[in-house]
Scaffold this active site. Structure first.
Site, PDB file in Angstrom:
ATOM      1  N   ARG A  49       0.851  -1.192   0.000  1.00  0.00           N
ATOM      2  CA  ARG A  49       0.000   0.000   0.000  1.00  0.00           C
ATOM      3  C   ARG A  49       0.882   1.236   0.000  1.00  0.00           C
ATOM      4  NH1 ARG A  49      -4.391   2.744   0.036  1.00  0.00           N
ATOM      5  NH2 ARG A  49      -4.731   4.501   1.424  1.00  0.00           N
ATOM      6  N   PHE A  50       0.561   2.181  -0.881  1.00  0.00           N
ATOM      7  CA  PHE A  50       1.160   3.518  -0.814  1.00  0.00           C
ATOM      8  C   PHE A  50       0.174   4.336   0.020  1.00  0.00           C
ATOM      9  CE2 PHE A  50       2.744   3.281  -5.545  1.00  0.00           C
ATOM     10  CZ  PHE A  50       3.610   2.250  -5.219  1.00  0.00           C
ATOM     11  N   HIS A  51       0.614   4.880   1.127  1.00  0.00           N
ATOM     12  CA  HIS A  51      -0.308   5.609   2.003  1.00  0.00           C
ATOM     13  C   HIS A  51       0.229   7.007   2.289  1.00  0.00           C
ATOM     14  CE1 HIS A  51      -3.634   5.567   4.967  1.00  0.00           C
ATOM     15  NE2 HIS A  51      -2.871   6.468   5.560  1.00  0.00           N
ATOM     16  N   ARG A  93      -2.557  15.532   0.694  1.00  0.00           N
ATOM     17  CA  ARG A  93      -2.223  15.352  -0.726  1.00  0.00           C
ATOM     18  C   ARG A  93      -1.055  16.264  -1.110  1.00  0.00           C
ATOM     19  NH1 ARG A  93      -7.687  16.617  -2.072  1.00  0.00           N
ATOM     20  NH2 ARG A  93      -9.046  14.948  -1.369  1.00  0.00           N
ATOM     21  N   ASP A 125      -4.460  17.929  -6.141  1.00  0.00           N
ATOM     22  CA  ASP A 125      -3.628  16.831  -5.625  1.00  0.00           C
ATOM     23  C   ASP A 125      -2.205  17.100  -6.114  1.00  0.00           C
ATOM     24  OD1 ASP A 125      -2.386  14.435  -4.932  1.00  0.00           O
ATOM     25  OD2 ASP A 125      -4.096  13.194  -5.558  1.00  0.00           O
ATOM     26  N   ARG A 127       0.518  15.292  -5.429  1.00  0.00           N
ATOM     27  CA  ARG A 127       1.374  14.144  -5.129  1.00  0.00           C
ATOM     28  C   ARG A 127       2.004  13.532  -6.365  1.00  0.00           C
ATOM     29  NH1 ARG A 127      -2.585  10.399  -1.842  1.00  0.00           N
ATOM     30  NH2 ARG A 127      -3.998  11.302  -3.361  1.00  0.00           N
TER      31      ARG A 127
HETATM   32  N1  LIG Z   1      -6.002  18.769   0.621  1.00  0.00           N
HETATM   33  C1  LIG Z   1      -6.752  17.888   1.279  1.00  0.00           C
HETATM   34  N2  LIG Z   1      -6.195  16.696   1.573  1.00  0.00           N
HETATM   35  C2  LIG Z   1      -6.951  15.811   2.223  1.00  0.00           C
HETATM   36  C3  LIG Z   1      -8.271  16.071   2.608  1.00  0.00           C
HETATM   37  N3  LIG Z   1      -8.750  14.993   3.253  1.00  0.00           N
HETATM   38  C4  LIG Z   1      -7.744  14.083   3.270  1.00  0.00           C
HETATM   39  N4  LIG Z   1      -6.667  14.574   2.652  1.00  0.00           N
HETATM   40  C5  LIG Z   1      -5.385  13.940   2.364  1.00  0.00           C
HETATM   41  O1  LIG Z   1      -5.609  13.006   1.341  1.00  0.00           O
HETATM   42  C6  LIG Z   1      -4.585  12.017   1.383  1.00  0.00           C
HETATM   43  C7  LIG Z   1      -5.234  10.625   1.258  1.00  0.00           C
HETATM   44  O2  LIG Z   1      -4.229   9.768   0.874  1.00  0.00           O
HETATM   45  P1  LIG Z   1      -4.355   8.198   0.770  1.00  0.00           P
HETATM   46  O3  LIG Z   1      -4.776   7.616   2.081  1.00  0.00           O
HETATM   47  O4  LIG Z   1      -3.039   7.747   0.201  1.00  0.00           O
HETATM   48  O5  LIG Z   1      -5.581   7.930  -0.161  1.00  0.00           O
HETATM   49  P2  LIG Z   1      -5.981   8.166  -1.672  1.00  0.00           P
HETATM   50  O6  LIG Z   1      -4.955   8.891  -2.466  1.00  0.00           O
HETATM   51  O7  LIG Z   1      -7.321   8.783  -1.661  1.00  0.00           O
HETATM   52  O8  LIG Z   1      -6.072   6.727  -2.318  1.00  0.00           O
HETATM   53  P3  LIG Z   1      -6.462   5.296  -1.749  1.00  0.00           P
HETATM   54  O9  LIG Z   1      -5.226   4.497  -1.958  1.00  0.00           O
HETATM   55  O10 LIG Z   1      -7.579   4.829  -2.577  1.00  0.00           O
HETATM   56  O11 LIG Z   1      -6.831   5.427  -0.312  1.00  0.00           O
HETATM   57  C8  LIG Z   1      -3.826  12.236   2.687  1.00  0.00           C
HETATM   58  O12 LIG Z   1      -2.596  12.898   2.421  1.00  0.00           O
HETATM   59  C9  LIG Z   1      -4.760  13.158   3.478  1.00  0.00           C
HETATM   60  O13 LIG Z   1      -4.058  14.008   4.379  1.00  0.00           O
HETATM   61  C10 LIG Z   1      -8.832  17.331   2.274  1.00  0.00           C
HETATM   62  O14 LIG Z   1      -9.987  17.646   2.550  1.00  0.00           O
HETATM   63  N5  LIG Z   1      -8.029  18.207   1.612  1.00  0.00           N
END
Ligand SMILES: Nc1nc2c(ncn2[C@@H]2O[C@H](COP(=O)(O)OP(=O)(O)OP(=O)(O)O)[C@@H](O)[C@H]2O)c(=O)[nH]1
Ligand SMILES: [Zn+2]
Length: 197
Positions: A49-51, A93, A125, A127
């Protein structure tokens, strides 16, 4: 160029993990982390998992997103099936916690998660998962099953030198607070989410 700066075995509520810190600089206080479940077989396609970091969700158990539950579920999965979580210091993100809280403040006024970033003059995003590929290369992992719902992460692996054997969904049911966030993930970013409309 990142490299392994330190590693150690850590017992957790989800089993034993080898925790490895990757950074260019040994004085970096926020290195990316690979946490590898005990008994992971690296000769098979490896579950990965990339988290991206989310202090509000993972540390403070915010209900606005499902990040904390996804991290727990991923660690449990790796403990049961072998594999690793690559924990990336990409808070919000990759806009950082200060900007994420500014975005949350705009969300209180009715902006959705994407509009709020744009209103701040920031990308929706920001990233890049190249660093996760670099970590896989350094660990000599060539073939993976990726736990994600995010098509962008899938694309990054497909365009890299790592083989994507399969994608494994990692869906957490929405709650009253998170359903808008999850719906935006599906509508704007194209996440593979069954529960959302
Ligand atoms: N800018 C912003 N970032 C958010 C918000 N809510 C969550 N995040 C960020 O979104 C990112 C979620 O990353 P991941 O858990 O890797 O999830 P994902 O990219 O949605 O993809 P999955 O692998 O499907 O979970 C994290 O860095 C959170 O801090 C928001 O409302 N605004
Ligand atoms: Zn989160």
């Amino acid at each position: 160029m990142i490299k392994i700066q330190a590693e150690a075995n850590v017992p957790t509520e989800h089993g034993n993990f080898r925790m490895i810190a990757f950074s260019e600089d040994e004085n970096d206080w926020m290195p990316h982390m690979a946490i590898v479940a005990e008994n992971t077989d690296l000769s098979q396609p490896v579950n990965v998992r990339f988290h991206s970091e989310c202090i509000t969700g993972e540390v403070f158990h915010s209900k606005k997103c499902e990040c904390g539950q996804q991290l727990d579920a991923a660690m449990k999965y790796m403990h049961e099936n072998g594999g690793l979580v690559i924990y990336l210091r990409q808070e919000g993100r990759n806009i950082g916690i200060i900007n994420k809280l500014k975005a949350y403040s705009l969300q209180e006024k009715g902006f959705d998660t994407v509009q709020a970033n744009l209103e701040l003059g920031l990308p929706a995003d920001d990233r890049n998962f190249g660093v996760a590929i670099e970590i896989l290369n350094q660990l000599k992992i060539e073939d993976i099953n990726l736990l994600t719902n995010n098509p962008d992460k899938v694309r990054f692996v497909q365009e890299s030198n790592v083989n994507l054997n399969s994608r494994i969904p990692l869906q957490i049911p929405a709650n009253e607070n998170s359903k808008g966030y999850l719906q935006t993930k599906k509508d704007f970013f194209g996440h593979f989410l069954d529960d959302q409309k």
